[in-house]
Scaffold this active site. Sequence first.
Site, PDB file in Angstrom:
ATOM      1  N   HIS A 104      53.729-128.856 -77.695  1.00 24.77           N
ATOM      2  CA  HIS A 104      54.492-129.789 -76.873  1.00 24.77           C
ATOM      3  C   HIS A 104      54.138-131.209 -77.306  1.00 24.77           C
ATOM      4  CE1 HIS A 104      56.860-130.957 -73.423  1.00 24.77           C
ATOM      5  NE2 HIS A 104      55.978-131.915 -73.215  1.00 24.77           N
ATOM      6  N   GLU A 174      51.188-133.501 -85.129  1.00 25.00           N
ATOM      7  CA  GLU A 174      51.628-132.097 -85.203  1.00 25.00           C
ATOM      8  C   GLU A 174      51.372-131.521 -86.587  1.00 25.00           C
ATOM      9  OE1 GLU A 174      55.144-132.070 -81.872  1.00 25.00           O
ATOM     10  OE2 GLU A 174      55.741-132.271 -83.948  1.00 25.00           O
TER      11      GLU A 174
HETATM   12  C1  GRF Z   1      58.277-131.191 -82.209  1.00 22.57           C
HETATM   13  O1  GRF Z   1      58.039-132.510 -81.824  1.00 22.57           O
HETATM   14  C2  GRF Z   1      57.624-130.245 -81.252  1.00 22.57           C
HETATM   15  O2  GRF Z   1      56.497-130.725 -80.649  1.00 22.57           O
HETATM   16  C3  GRF Z   1      58.673-130.070 -80.215  1.00 22.57           C
HETATM   17  O3  GRF Z   1      59.898-130.096 -80.924  1.00 22.57           O
HETATM   18  C4  GRF Z   1      59.741-130.841 -82.115  1.00 22.57           C
HETATM   19  C5  GRF Z   1      60.205-129.984 -83.247  1.00 22.57           C
HETATM   20  O4  GRF Z   1      60.350-130.688 -84.425  1.00 22.57           O
HETATM   21  N1  GRF Z   1      58.402-128.934 -79.398  1.00 22.57           N
HETATM   22  P1  GRF Z   1      60.694-129.888 -85.738  1.00 22.57           P
HETATM   23  O5  GRF Z   1      61.935-129.035 -85.472  1.00 22.57           O
HETATM   24  O6  GRF Z   1      59.517-129.046 -86.106  1.00 22.57           O
HETATM   25  O7  GRF Z   1      60.994-130.917 -86.787  1.00 22.57           O
END
Ligand code: GRF
Length: 188
Positions: A104, A174
């Site tokens: 998240h 991330e």
């Molecule tokens: C990310 O920011 C994740 O935290 C959220 O959705 C986004 C997905 O980005 N749950 P991506 O599709 O991996 O580029």
Amino acid sequence: MKRIVLLASGSGSNVENIANYFKDNSKVTIAAVFTNKRDAKVLDRCNRLNISALYFNKQSFFKSDCLLNIIKGMEPDLIVLAGFLLKIPENFVVAFPNKIVNIHPALLPKYGGKGMYGMYVHNAIKSNNETETGITIHYVNENYDEGAIIYQVKTVVSNTDTPEDIAQKVHILEYDHFPKVIDQLLSN
Ligand code: GRF
């Protein structure tokens, strides 16, 4: 061999990052990526990366055990939600206790729940003048964003940051942390 199944609804940049992280690891494989969006960019990424990717409709997810049985057959060690926007139904939660993890883009329990995803989260951080945000990696239960927290990391938000700047800072976290946490969970 440890097997990861990924679910994604959008761009899939986290999927790509996770795939790259494990590319040369002979002990971990990405069994498949599933998406609920027929035109999700993650499908293009998987084509390019030579990863099996499948689209499913809501019927197969919410109203039957169809997708559940397909994923069970893949014997995943971990199911990773990477930008997956549908609520996980109870049959999945029951079948895979402590095996489904989500990322998240904020510091839960703040800025979680239904409708709190993507830019909605970063816009809210901005309009509330938060001075920090971050990521939360957590187990998935029947409620949106409420499963036990596995890992959180923060980043500073300055008052000149736009929501897009905040999104970028969160994405950096991330990419840096999600694969490592998955690696750690697989080796436990
Ligand atoms: C990310 O920011 C994740 O935290 C959220 O959705 C986004 C997905 O980005 N749950 P991506 O599709 O991996 O580029």
